[in-house]
Design an enzyme around this catalytic site. Structure first.
Site, PDB file in Angstrom:
ATOM      1  N   MET A  93      -5.116   8.336   5.943  1.00  0.00           N
ATOM      2  CA  MET A  93      -6.571   8.246   6.031  1.00  0.00           C
ATOM      3  C   MET A  93      -6.970   7.116   6.983  1.00  0.00           C
ATOM      4  O   MET A  93      -8.102   6.626   6.931  1.00  0.00           O
ATOM      5  CB  MET A  93      -7.180   8.022   4.645  1.00  0.00           C
ATOM      6  CG  MET A  93      -6.848   9.183   3.696  1.00  0.00           C
ATOM      7  SD  MET A  93      -8.028   9.357   2.340  1.00  0.00           S
ATOM      8  CE  MET A  93      -7.825   7.800   1.503  1.00  0.00           C
ATOM      9  N   MET A 146       1.139  -3.231   0.389  1.00  0.00           N
ATOM     10  CA  MET A 146       0.103  -3.054   1.419  1.00  0.00           C
ATOM     11  C   MET A 146      -0.746  -1.832   1.083  1.00  0.00           C
ATOM     12  O   MET A 146      -0.238  -0.812   0.616  1.00  0.00           O
ATOM     13  CB  MET A 146       0.757  -2.874   2.787  1.00  0.00           C
ATOM     14  CG  MET A 146       1.379  -4.157   3.275  1.00  0.00           C
ATOM     15  SD  MET A 146       1.810  -4.028   5.015  1.00  0.00           S
ATOM     16  CE  MET A 146       2.627  -5.594   5.218  1.00  0.00           C
ATOM     17  N   GLY A 190       2.722  -0.421   6.256  1.00  0.00           N
ATOM     18  CA  GLY A 190       3.261   0.655   5.405  1.00  0.00           C
ATOM     19  C   GLY A 190       3.205   1.992   6.130  1.00  0.00           C
ATOM     20  O   GLY A 190       4.190   2.743   6.167  1.00  0.00           O
ATOM     21  N   HIS A 191       2.061   2.287   6.733  1.00  0.00           N
ATOM     22  CA  HIS A 191       1.936   3.539   7.494  1.00  0.00           C
ATOM     23  C   HIS A 191       2.915   3.550   8.664  1.00  0.00           C
ATOM     24  O   HIS A 191       3.571   4.561   8.937  1.00  0.00           O
ATOM     25  CB  HIS A 191       0.512   3.693   8.040  1.00  0.00           C
ATOM     26  CG  HIS A 191      -0.568   3.755   7.008  1.00  0.00           C
ATOM     27  ND1 HIS A 191      -1.496   2.750   6.846  1.00  0.00           N
ATOM     28  CD2 HIS A 191      -0.890   4.699   6.089  1.00  0.00           C
ATOM     29  CE1 HIS A 191      -2.347   3.073   5.885  1.00  0.00           C
ATOM     30  NE2 HIS A 191      -2.000   4.253   5.399  1.00  0.00           N
ATOM     31  N   GLU A 218       6.103   6.190  -1.274  1.00  0.00           N
ATOM     32  CA  GLU A 218       6.336   6.018  -2.716  1.00  0.00           C
ATOM     33  C   GLU A 218       5.244   5.163  -3.344  1.00  0.00           C
ATOM     34  O   GLU A 218       5.096   5.152  -4.559  1.00  0.00           O
ATOM     35  CB  GLU A 218       7.699   5.344  -2.942  1.00  0.00           C
ATOM     36  CG  GLU A 218       8.867   6.234  -2.625  1.00  0.00           C
ATOM     37  CD  GLU A 218      10.198   5.557  -2.892  1.00  0.00           C
ATOM     38  OE1 GLU A 218      10.227   4.317  -3.057  1.00  0.00           O
ATOM     39  OE2 GLU A 218      11.208   6.277  -2.924  1.00  0.00           O
TER      40      GLU A 218
HETATM   41  P1  AMP Z   1      -3.370   6.519   2.871  1.00  0.00           P
HETATM   42  O1  AMP Z   1      -3.812   6.298   4.284  1.00  0.00           O
HETATM   43  O2  AMP Z   1      -3.635   5.383   1.959  1.00  0.00           O
HETATM   44  O3  AMP Z   1      -3.792   7.862   2.340  1.00  0.00           O
HETATM   45  O4  AMP Z   1      -1.793   6.577   2.947  1.00  0.00           O
HETATM   46  C1  AMP Z   1      -1.132   7.428   3.845  1.00  0.00           C
HETATM   47  C2  AMP Z   1       0.334   7.442   3.498  1.00  0.00           C
HETATM   48  O5  AMP Z   1       0.859   6.116   3.605  1.00  0.00           O
HETATM   49  C3  AMP Z   1       0.585   7.897   2.065  1.00  0.00           C
HETATM   50  O6  AMP Z   1       1.724   8.740   2.046  1.00  0.00           O
HETATM   51  C4  AMP Z   1       0.819   6.599   1.342  1.00  0.00           C
HETATM   52  O7  AMP Z   1       1.634   6.743   0.198  1.00  0.00           O
HETATM   53  C5  AMP Z   1       1.523   5.786   2.401  1.00  0.00           C
HETATM   54  N1  AMP Z   1       1.406   4.356   2.142  1.00  0.00           N
HETATM   55  C6  AMP Z   1       0.295   3.664   1.772  1.00  0.00           C
HETATM   56  N2  AMP Z   1       0.589   2.363   1.553  1.00  0.00           N
HETATM   57  C7  AMP Z   1       1.918   2.225   1.792  1.00  0.00           C
HETATM   58  C8  AMP Z   1       2.836   1.116   1.734  1.00  0.00           C
HETATM   59  N3  AMP Z   1       2.426  -0.108   1.384  1.00  0.00           N
HETATM   60  N4  AMP Z   1       4.130   1.349   2.043  1.00  0.00           N
HETATM   61  C9  AMP Z   1       4.549   2.582   2.399  1.00  0.00           C
HETATM   62  N5  AMP Z   1       3.742   3.672   2.474  1.00  0.00           N
HETATM   63  C10 AMP Z   1       2.449   3.494   2.169  1.00  0.00           C
END
Ligand code: AMP
Length: 286
Positions: free
Chosen positions: A35, A190, A41-42, A154
Site C-alpha cells: 500500500m 517496521m 520491510g517492503h 510475516e
Molecule cells: P503494507 O504496505 O503494509 O500493506 O505491506 C505490504 C507488504 O509488506 C505486506 O506483505 C506486509 O506484510 C509486508 N511488510 C510490512 N511491514 C513489514 C516488515 N516490517 N517486514 C517485512 N515485511 C513487511
C-alpha cells in the site's frame, strides 16, 4: 544494482502489456503487493523475490475495501515519489499504481468469502471485513500481473496464512512466499503506520516485541502458556497499551494451543497506543 527508475503502469492494460512482453522473452515475474509508504520491510521483500524471478513488480495501491469506515483510509500515508526513489535503488523493474476506479469500476460486485485462517479469531475479531477486502484485491492483483511468485510479509502473519489458503483453494498458479519481519534497532517492527506514533509512544512501542520475546523464551523453557501470556498482557497494559489480543497459535493453522505441541507455534499481538494500532508476531518453536 540498477538505479534506473522503475516503469510505472497505471492501468491493468499497461501492466498486462509489460508482463506479456517479458514473458515473450522467457522471463519470470515476481509481484510484491503493497500500500506504499514504503520502508525497509517492503524493500527486503523486493530483494528476496529478486532471487526468484527475472522481473520484480511492486504494486502500490491503498485498497479502500480493506479499511472499515472508522479506520485510517483517508489519512493512510501516501508517499509515491519517495517510494519510487526507494524502488529504483532496490532495482525494481516496474510499479503498478492503479486508480481506485480501475480496480473497482462502477458496478463492481464480487467479494471472496473466507473461512479457515481468516476466521481464526485474531485480526478478524477486531476487523471483521478486513480479510475479504485483502483477499479480493490480492486475487485481482495476482490475476492482473500473473506473476510466477508473490511475496507477503510475516509481519502480517494471519494475512499471509489467508493468502496461502486462498491461492491453494483457487488453484492460483503462483508460488506464495513469506518474508521475515524487518525491525528497527530497538525491535519495533517496521510499519507504515509507525509515523502515527508520538515521540513518547514511539519510546514505548518496542515493549511489544520485548515482552513477546521474553514470554516466548519462558514458554520454550517449559512455562505454562496461559499463565505466561497473562503476565505478558499485564506488562504490555502497564506500558500504556490497550490490548486487542496476545495469543499463541499453531503457526500453520492458527488454531489455539494450550501447550507445546512439537509443531511450530506463533505468538501474535495486536495492541493500541494512543491512536495507533500495532500488530506483531514471533516464532515460538518447540
Ligand atoms: P503494507 O504496505 O503494509 O500493506 O505491506 C505490504 C507488504 O509488506 C505486506 O506483505 C506486509 O506484510 C509486508 N511488510 C510490512 N511491514 C513489514 C516488515 N516490517 N517486514 C517485512 N515485511 C513487511
Amino acid at each position: 544494482m540498477s538505479s534506473d527508475q522503475p516503469i510505472v503502469a497505471h492501468s491493468v492494460a499497461d501492466l498486462r502489456a509489460l508482463v506479456s512482453g517479458w514473458r515473450r522473452l522467457g522471463e519470470t515475474v515476481a509481484l510484491v503487493p503493497t500500500m506504499g509508504a514504503l520502508h525497509e520491510g517492503h524493500v527486503s521483500l523486493t530483494k528476496r523475490v529478486r532471487q526468484e524471478a527475472n522481473r520484480v513488480v511492486v504494486s502500490i495501491f491503498v485498497n479502500p475495501t480493506q479499511f472499515a469506515p472508522n479506520e485510517d483510509f483517508s489519512k493512510y500515508p501516501r508517499t509515491f515519489e519517495s517510494d519510487l526513489t526507494k524502488l529504483a535503488a532496490a532495482g525494481v523493474d516496474a510499479v503498478f499504481n492503479p486508480a481506485p476506479s480501475d480496480m473497482y469500476p462502477d458496478g463492481f460486485a464480487t467479494t471472496i468469502t473466507l473461512a479457515g485462517p481468516a476466521t481464526a479469531g485474531l485480526e478478524d475479531r477486531f476487523r471483521p471485513t478486513h480479510f475479504a477486502g485483502v483477499a479480493t484485491v490480492v486475487a485481482k492483483l495476482l490475476l492482473q500481473a500473473s506473476p510466477d511468485v508473490a511475496i507477503f510479509g510475516e509481519k502480517d502473519f494471519q494475512q499471509l496464512a489467508v493468502i496461502r489458503q486462498m491461492a491453494r483453494d483457487l488453484d492460483l498458479p503462483v508460488e506464495i512466499l513469506g518474508g521475515s519481519t524487518i525491525r528497527e534497532p530497538d525491535g519495533l517492527a517496521m510499519s507504515s503506520r509507525n509515523v502515527y506514533l508520538s515521540d513518547a509512544e514511539r519510546q514505548t512501542a518496542p515493549l511489544l516485541h520485548r515482552t513477546m520475546q521474553d514470554a516466548g523464551q519462558r514458554i520454550r523453557a517449559g512455562a505454562d502458556i496461559g499463565a505466561t501470556l497473562d503476565s505478558a498482557r499485564a506488562a504490555i497494559a502497564a506500558g500504556g497499551f490497550d490490548i486487542d489480543y496476545l495469543e499463541v497459535r499453531d503457526a500453520a493453522t492458527l488454531a489455539p494451543v494450550e501447550a507445546l505441541t512439537g509443531r511450530p507455534l506463533r505468538m501474535l499481538v495486536a495492541a493500541r497506543i494512543g491512536k495507533t494500532r500495532l500488530i506483531d508476531n514471533i516464532a515460538v518453536e518447540a
